[in-house]
Design a protein around this motif. Structure first.
Motif, short mmCIF file in Angstrom:
data_model
loop_
_atom_site.label_atom_id
_atom_site.label_comp_id
_atom_site.label_asym_id
_atom_site.label_seq_id
_atom_site.Cartn_x
_atom_site.Cartn_y
_atom_site.Cartn_z
N ALA A 165 0.82 -1.22 0.00
CA ALA A 165 0.00 0.00 0.00
C ALA A 165 0.86 1.27 0.00
CB ALA A 165 -0.99 -0.01 1.16
N HIS A 166 2.04 1.14 -0.61
CA HIS A 166 2.81 2.35 -0.90
C HIS A 166 3.69 2.11 -2.13
CE1 HIS A 166 5.83 0.64 2.16
NE2 HIS A 166 6.47 0.61 1.01
N GLY A 167 4.48 3.10 -2.51
CA GLY A 167 5.23 3.02 -3.75
C GLY A 167 6.23 1.88 -3.79
N VAL A 223 8.50 4.75 -0.27
CA VAL A 223 8.72 4.00 -1.51
C VAL A 223 9.69 2.86 -1.20
CG1 VAL A 223 9.61 4.07 -3.87
CG2 VAL A 223 8.38 6.06 -2.96
N SER A 224 9.35 1.64 -1.63
CA SER A 224 10.22 0.47 -1.43
C SER A 224 10.80 0.03 -2.77
CB SER A 224 9.44 -0.70 -0.83
OG SER A 224 8.93 -0.35 0.42
N VAL A 225 11.87 -0.76 -2.66
CA VAL A 225 12.54 -1.25 -3.87
C VAL A 225 12.39 -2.77 -3.94
CG1 VAL A 225 14.75 -1.43 -5.08
CG2 VAL A 225 14.22 0.61 -3.74
N ILE A 226 12.10 -3.29 -5.13
CA ILE A 226 12.16 -4.73 -5.35
C ILE A 226 13.20 -5.00 -6.43
CG2 ILE A 226 9.77 -5.15 -4.67
CD1 ILE A 226 9.15 -5.52 -7.71
N ASP A 227 13.55 -6.27 -6.61
CA ASP A 227 14.54 -6.62 -7.63
C ASP A 227 14.06 -6.22 -9.01
OD1 ASP A 227 16.31 -7.67 -5.86
OD2 ASP A 227 15.67 -9.77 -6.16
N GLY A 228 14.91 -5.53 -9.74
CA GLY A 228 14.60 -5.19 -11.12
C GLY A 228 14.95 -6.35 -12.04
N ASP A 229 15.00 -6.07 -13.32
CA ASP A 229 15.32 -7.10 -14.31
C ASP A 229 16.27 -6.48 -15.34
OD1 ASP A 229 15.16 -8.77 -16.72
OD2 ASP A 229 13.50 -9.77 -15.69
N PRO A 230 17.39 -7.18 -15.64
CA PRO A 230 18.33 -6.61 -16.61
C PRO A 230 17.66 -6.28 -17.94
CG PRO A 230 19.29 -8.54 -15.54
CD PRO A 230 17.85 -8.47 -15.09
N LEU A 231 16.59 -7.00 -18.28
CA LEU A 231 15.91 -6.72 -19.55
C LEU A 231 15.12 -5.41 -19.53
CD1 LEU A 231 14.58 -10.25 -20.56
CD2 LEU A 231 16.34 -8.91 -21.73
N ALA A 232 14.97 -4.83 -18.35
CA ALA A 232 14.24 -3.56 -18.26
C ALA A 232 15.18 -2.37 -18.51
CB ALA A 232 13.56 -3.44 -16.90
N PHE A 233 16.31 -2.60 -19.14
CA PHE A 233 17.24 -1.50 -19.42
C PHE A 233 16.59 -0.49 -20.37
CE2 PHE A 233 18.00 -4.36 -22.94
CZ PHE A 233 18.29 -3.53 -24.02
N LYS A 234 17.03 0.76 -20.29
CA LYS A 234 16.44 1.81 -21.11
C LYS A 234 17.22 1.97 -22.40
CE LYS A 234 16.22 6.14 -19.52
NZ LYS A 234 16.85 7.08 -20.48
N ILE A 235 16.51 1.97 -23.50
CA ILE A 235 17.15 2.23 -24.79
C ILE A 235 17.37 3.73 -24.88
CG2 ILE A 235 16.93 2.06 -27.30
CD1 ILE A 235 15.07 -0.39 -26.79
N THR A 236 18.61 4.13 -24.73
CA THR A 236 18.94 5.55 -24.71
C THR A 236 19.86 5.91 -25.87
OG1 THR A 236 18.79 5.52 -22.29
CG2 THR A 236 19.87 7.43 -23.28
N THR A 237 20.90 5.10 -26.09
CA THR A 237 21.91 5.40 -27.10
C THR A 237 21.84 4.38 -28.24
OG1 THR A 237 23.50 3.94 -26.04
CG2 THR A 237 23.46 6.22 -25.26
N PRO A 238 22.54 4.65 -29.36
CA PRO A 238 22.58 3.65 -30.44
C PRO A 238 23.11 2.30 -29.96
CG PRO A 238 23.33 5.77 -31.26
CD PRO A 238 23.17 5.93 -29.76
N ALA A 239 24.03 2.28 -29.00
CA ALA A 239 24.54 0.99 -28.50
C ALA A 239 23.43 0.22 -27.77
CB ALA A 239 25.72 1.22 -27.55
N ASP A 240 22.58 0.93 -27.05
CA ASP A 240 21.44 0.27 -26.39
C ASP A 240 20.51 -0.34 -27.44
OD1 ASP A 240 22.30 1.17 -23.86
OD2 ASP A 240 21.20 3.05 -24.09
#
Ligand code: CTP
Ligand code: MG
Length: 418
Positions: free
Chosen positions: A135-137, A205-222
């Motif tokens: 019940a929070h972020g 706000v709490s943190v849970i495990d992320g996922d490497p596939l959730a990377f952000k496409i920012t640059t041409p290398a991404d």
């Protein structure tokens, strides 16, 4: 909005940025990754969630109708859960535009960067579930693996930062509706993510495990990284062939098709001489382009001295699964006078299926007295294997072939036991 659609969760997908750092000739959300737009891929994950969420797409003002047609294409029959609005000058303004259209039934709001196009549906599910439970972020984050240093404006080193207290934060970020609405209503400055804004509003706000596939496409290398990942996961089915021959060796026990055959002459070879297992191994490696039995296992590795077929087959399966493949099926034919397979064919198939996690058919034939097999000098096996990139595996998700909307409708119906 149709009255029957009262989602509990909304996912705001922000896609209104221009993608300056990517430097493509289109805004980033409309750039294609292996034939599908960044936005389309992000929405595929949203419509793959177990819960039927409202999808709010925030698009560049001039591309609202283009975004709508992408979203309707992905949503299929679930298009009544789609809303598309124009974004603002900043990411925060774009999120605010999305918040303005969340439906009255929504209790949990997820905010997601379209640019994190390969984020798995499971991460959306996990964030929604934890936000509900706490019940929070809740935000996904990954431990930082590089050493991080602080520098001054001139680029000179000031200090090394303790990375154990750092995480790299991703999206989707989830919040109770009241928290995010109140925080946005009271926002007085620009933040780089929603968690910072909500925390500034006084909400935990709490943190849970992320996922490497959730990377952000920012640059041409991404973008290249995303293209490579998609090419492996989504390509066409792959077929491979493998053959193997071993001479009889009376001094050895016979191991063939993973089975021990007491009383039969064995087969010569560095390992146990199981020509069936070796032919299948080569067929699987050939199908997936991962080499052949010699290059992968080595013909003189002392660890493989006398090794049984199970070692090669399980090892091959593990290799190809970690390369993003699943085995569709395998067919193998044994050519030789002995052993007589008929009585043990089902046993051999069951054992090979256990090693490979896929259907295996075994057949056997003789060569009418001709050639070395006909003269009883040895055994040959010929195998064919069909493999699928994981995202294209027909049985991985029994409804994978359906449009995303119907797929979601089907998974809902199942949960209800319909
Ligand atoms: N975004 C948005 N509205 C903005 C700016 C960004 O909806 N005014 C969205 C982007 O479309 C993206 C996400 O926020 O999905 C994360 O932003 P970023 O990766 O920085 O995307 P861009 O702003 O498009 O890229 P750049 O900063 O390189 O221009
Ligand atoms: Mg930006």
């Amino acid at each position: 909005m149709s009255r029957s659609v009262e989602p509990r969760v909304a996912v705001i997908v922000v896609a209104a940025g221009s993608g300056t750092r990517l430097g493509a000739d289109l805004p980033k959300a409309f750039v294609e990754i292996a034939g599908t737009s960044v936005l389309g891929r992000a929405l595929h994950a949203v419509f793959g969630m177990t819960e039927a969420a409202q999808a709010v797409i925030v698009a560049p003002a001039e591309l609202v109708s283009a975004a709508e047609s992408i979203a309707h294409g992905v949503a299929g029959v679930a298009r009544d859960r789609v809303d598309v609005v124009a974004g603002g000058e900043t990411r925060q303004a774009s999120v605010a535009a999305g918040l303005a259209v969340i439906r009255p039934s929504v209790q949990i709001v997820l905010v997601h960067d379209a640019a994190r196009a390969l984020t798995p549906s499971a991460l959306f599910d996990a964030v929604a579930a934890e936000t509900t439970r706490l019940a929070h972020g809740v935000i996904p984050g990954l431990a930082v693996s590089d050493t991080i240093k602080r520098t001054d404006a001139a680029g000179d080193l000031l200090e090394t930062v303790d990375r154990s207290e750092l995480i790299a934060v991703q999206t989707p970020q989830g919040f109770p509706r009241e928290h995010i609405l109140a925080a946005y209503a009271g926002a007085r400055e620009e933040f780089t993510d929603d968690a910072a804004l909500v925390a500034d509003g006084g909400f935990p706000v709490s943190v849970i495990d992320g996922d490497p596939l959730a990377f952000k496409i920012t640059t041409p290398a991404d973008r290249r990284r995303a293209e490579d990942l998609c090419a492996t996961r989504e390509g066409a089915p792959r077929i491979g062939i493998g053959t193997d021959t071993h001479a009889f060796d009376d001094a050895k026990e016979l191991w063939l098709a993973g089975l021990h055959w007491p009383g039969e002459a064995g087969l010569a070879g560095h390992s146990d001489g199981d020509a069936v297992a070796h032919a299948i191994t080569d067929a699987l490696l050939a199908a997936t382009g991962l080499g052949d039995i010699g290059s992968v296992f080595g013909t003189s590795d002392p660890q493989l001295d006398g090794a049984h077929g199970e070692v090669f087959l399980r090892g091959t399966r593990a290799r190809l699964e970690s390369a993003g493949f699943r085995i569709g099926n395998v067919s193998v034919q044994v050519i030789g006078n002995r052993p007589r397979f008929a009585a043990r064919r089902a046993e051999a198939e069951a054992l090979l299926e256990e090693f490979l996690g896929a259907p295996v058919s075994v057949s056997a034939t003789t060569t009418d007295g001709l050639g070395f097999t006909g003269r009883g000098e040895g055994v040959t096996a010929i195998a064919t294997a069909l493999c699928f990139p994981v995202d294209n595996f027909p049985a991985a998700n029994p409804v994978a072939g359906l449009p995303a909307g119907e797929r979601n409708a089907t998974s809902r119906a199942r949960r209800l036991g319909e």
